[in-house]
Motif scaffolding. Sequence first.
Motif, mmCIF file in Angstrom:
data_model
loop_
_atom_site.group_PDB
_atom_site.id
_atom_site.type_symbol
_atom_site.label_atom_id
_atom_site.label_comp_id
_atom_site.label_asym_id
_atom_site.label_seq_id
_atom_site.Cartn_x
_atom_site.Cartn_y
_atom_site.Cartn_z
ATOM 1 N N VAL A 155 39.101 33.644 58.010
ATOM 2 C CA VAL A 155 39.361 33.635 56.569
ATOM 3 C C VAL A 155 40.827 33.942 56.309
ATOM 4 O O VAL A 155 41.329 34.998 56.700
ATOM 5 N N SER A 156 41.506 33.039 55.664
ATOM 6 C CA SER A 156 42.918 33.236 55.328
ATOM 7 C C SER A 156 43.046 33.586 53.857
ATOM 8 O O SER A 156 42.168 33.277 53.051
ATOM 9 N N PRO A 157 44.127 34.248 53.474
ATOM 10 C CA PRO A 157 44.314 34.601 52.066
ATOM 11 C C PRO A 157 44.472 33.360 51.203
ATOM 12 O O PRO A 157 45.069 32.365 51.612
ATOM 13 N N ARG A 158 43.901 33.446 50.000
ATOM 14 C CA ARG A 158 43.952 32.304 49.085
ATOM 15 C C ARG A 158 44.996 32.581 48.004
ATOM 16 O O ARG A 158 44.993 33.640 47.382
ATOM 17 N N TYR A 164 34.441 36.070 38.311
ATOM 18 C CA TYR A 164 34.583 37.362 38.992
ATOM 19 C C TYR A 164 35.670 37.267 40.067
ATOM 20 O O TYR A 164 36.532 38.153 40.175
ATOM 21 N N LEU A 165 35.616 36.210 40.885
ATOM 22 C CA LEU A 165 36.606 36.056 41.941
ATOM 23 C C LEU A 165 38.013 35.898 41.366
ATOM 24 O O LEU A 165 38.986 36.457 41.903
ATOM 25 N N PHE A 166 38.124 35.151 40.288
ATOM 26 C CA PHE A 166 39.434 34.953 39.662
ATOM 27 C C PHE A 166 40.011 36.290 39.204
ATOM 28 O O PHE A 166 41.197 36.581 39.424
ATOM 29 N N ASP A 221 35.064 34.553 50.348
ATOM 30 C CA ASP A 221 35.957 34.422 49.192
ATOM 31 C C ASP A 221 36.519 35.782 48.778
ATOM 32 O O ASP A 221 37.696 35.895 48.423
ATOM 33 N N LEU A 222 35.678 36.820 48.804
ATOM 34 C CA LEU A 222 36.168 38.160 48.471
ATOM 35 C C LEU A 222 37.310 38.556 49.394
ATOM 36 O O LEU A 222 38.335 39.100 48.954
ATOM 37 N N TRP A 240 40.204 41.423 48.416
ATOM 38 C CA TRP A 240 39.363 42.606 48.163
ATOM 39 C C TRP A 240 39.050 43.301 49.474
ATOM 40 O O TRP A 240 38.758 42.659 50.484
ATOM 41 N N ARG A 241 39.102 44.627 49.463
ATOM 42 C CA ARG A 241 38.862 45.412 50.672
ATOM 43 C C ARG A 241 37.456 45.993 50.680
ATOM 44 O O ARG A 241 36.988 46.506 49.669
ATOM 45 N N GLN A 242 36.829 45.959 51.832
ATOM 46 C CA GLN A 242 35.494 46.561 51.977
ATOM 47 C C GLN A 242 35.608 48.092 51.927
ATOM 48 O O GLN A 242 36.427 48.664 52.626
ATOM 49 N N PRO A 243 34.759 48.733 51.125
ATOM 50 C CA PRO A 243 34.700 50.203 51.206
ATOM 51 C C PRO A 243 33.989 50.628 52.481
ATOM 52 O O PRO A 243 33.216 49.868 53.066
#
Length: 815
Positions: A142-145, A231-233, A494-495, A500-503
């Motif tokens: 997964v690369s940054p979008r 939400y993703l936006f 996508d997250l 977005w970082r996983q807690p």
Amino acid sequence: MLIQQPNGTTAWVGNGSRNVSEAEEEAAAMANDDEEQQELEQQSQAFFPLQQQQRRRRQQYRDGRSSGVESLGYTSNTGGGSFCGYLMDNLPKVVVVAFIFLGALVLILARNKGGTNAILCVESVANQLKRIPYPDLNLNRVSPRVDKGRYSAFNTEKWIIVAALGSPTHELQALAKIEGWQLLAVGGSETSADWKVDGALFLSFDQQAELGYRINAYLPFNSYLRKNAGYLFAIQHGATRIYDADEKATILGGDLGRVFDIELRGPNSQRDLLLQYRTLENRSVVNPFVHFGQRSVWPRGLPLDMVQQISPDVSYTQVFPGHQIIQQGLANGLPDVDSIFYSTRRAEDVAIDIEFDTLAPPVALPHGTMAPCNALNTLFHSAGFWGLLLPVSLTPKAADIVRGYWAQRILWEIGGMMVVYPPTVKRADVAEPSSFVDEADLYKESSRLIKFLVSWRSEKGTLFEKILHLSHEMAEQRFWAAQDVELVAAWLKDLLSVGWRQPRLRAVELGTIPVYSSPDEHKQFMPKAYPSVHLGIEDTTKMGSEFTEFLNLRRFYGNMVLVLECSYPLNHTVLAWRLLYGRLFKHVAVLSQEKEAALGVEATDMWMSYNVLPKIFERYPNAEGFMVMNEAVVFNYWHLTSADKTKLWNLHAKETWKTASFNDESSAWYLSKGHKNSVKKLVSRLPVEYRTNYRTVMDDDHFMVSSSKVYYVPRRYIDDFSTLAGLAGKQKLNSALALPLFFVAMENPENFDTNAFNNTRSLSESEVKEGPALIYTPNWHIMYPWKASSEFELYRIIKAMSAGDPSLSEILDSS
């Protein structure tokens, strides 16, 4: 960090943290662009061939290249090529049809030849078809979008997300003006491209496609479920809080921070402690509307078998704030109720207008306890953004509720909690009822879903892995479809791609008290009880059945006298006791150590209270019988209406009646020389008929001790009891020694009513300390000790008893 892949491309490794320059990000994104595009096309073709065809048709129409042959999904350049193209586009369908054909063929052969192996083959094929593939999350690819659109430079922390499927509403225009919040409206395929509200950002259908999110391949064209892209936006553009909103609701006071906890920590945090429901055995779901004053209303998604559970909680635990990651608000006017409530409680041409208690404090849900959560009025903090995803295989009316239960379960894995807040919005009833069919999944599956979620466990090592694991098992259990498992995998990627970082996971064993629980064990809050004014069909029916049940109770106890032994001081509980039991019994006589004339309390030596009973017997010569009970006894009177009122009732179980020896010299109080001599003297002075009865049960070397706190004496034994009480009083014999002697002298225990009080529960010291309210059940005849040492504790007792006698709600309301 960026690493070099074997195929020469670069990829991000980690949890989404980006510590490189924008130029490096863009280079990495370009390197993986072709590979990701192929992955998206494969996902879309494999699971949504129909949608892909529809998208092709729409593009062909726009380009002016649509034709009759092309609209079928294949071209006509060459015969072989067209057939292969059609076959590849529809490969999953072809495979399914082939399996069905082969299965039918085998079944025909089995029927004709009786072959068991053929049937087993069919079952094997069926099981193969039922299996749901487990997606490969493969986060290393997964690369940054990077958003290169018109909003690429826009960043803010607080977002309001709504679906824009129609023309702008007045409510939306008001939402756009809320200070400090950015409104984002997400359009559908039929939303006008020139949709506009001042102050709002609008994502059209085509703009959403340009964002390149993986989830776009799974979203329906014209549905509020397209909020998923919104939400993703918002997350991609700096969101730390997202308010999931209804485009037809008005924010009360125009300020989301008036009720919700916008800041969880730091100087701007407003919460000291939060109330939390107590964890109760066999309670995995609650109706939060009861806490806010509406007992006859239930939220959409509450299992229907819970609707009748209207008893309010009055004792709570407390927890420290900072973990209320998901915050569900209530709505005045038309709450989020289901179609059954709406169609049965709404009078024709009269809009539903329900008010909740705006002053009631928020209430948290402990791990193991759930409540419905919707997409109409819910605040998500950053640590819970993974829980925003709306599934696509369910009806729109079921999607957000299933999402809410799914998210609550995963929330426990990171030590978070959902909290329900008082009204934050007003929704008008515009007479648009939901169809029962749209909510059928909720009615059929909500109870099973909650039970499954509460029992679910996972050994996966990261949050994303646990989310995917649960999502896959929910598909295996048919709570949603396989396409939602693929949607979840795409969502998680996508997250990660939007930063977005996983807690971190919390190593908290479910069912244990979290570390952020307050040391204050109990907190009391008495919910209001708003009148049930919503058409009253259900309430009137219930009232009629309750009144009939009450008449039956009154008919049974109406000519009996209750003698209640209360310790001093009385703490003003006497009036409530009279109100509770005076509804049923002919009269309630209260005994205590000291006289209270104003309250009608008579004085007696409590250790030999039987001494005053003959006077009470004389006072009511026409009473059928007399029940004597200690205040620490919780008497579930609805179970004894079939008892024989002409027989003696007593707690004659082994734990309340025991035999002692006159020769025993141990330290028990009843083995003192004085007590043993008093028993011997009384036995020797019994009239012959009583002594004869007594000796059939007890020999010269033994006597009985009883810790019984409740007994019943019918009219025909009153004279006998009075005679024996007079003799015991002269010896100053303790009640624990006198009462079992009386009963055995009056009648052989074989002639007692053994069904009365046969289902009793004597609490241990640890259970009393833990709290009788947690242990109580209306199925017992008697539970003790649970002493009403205050008005509030008495309220808790009556509230608990209302589970067996719903008519007690009138006492709860009046107190």
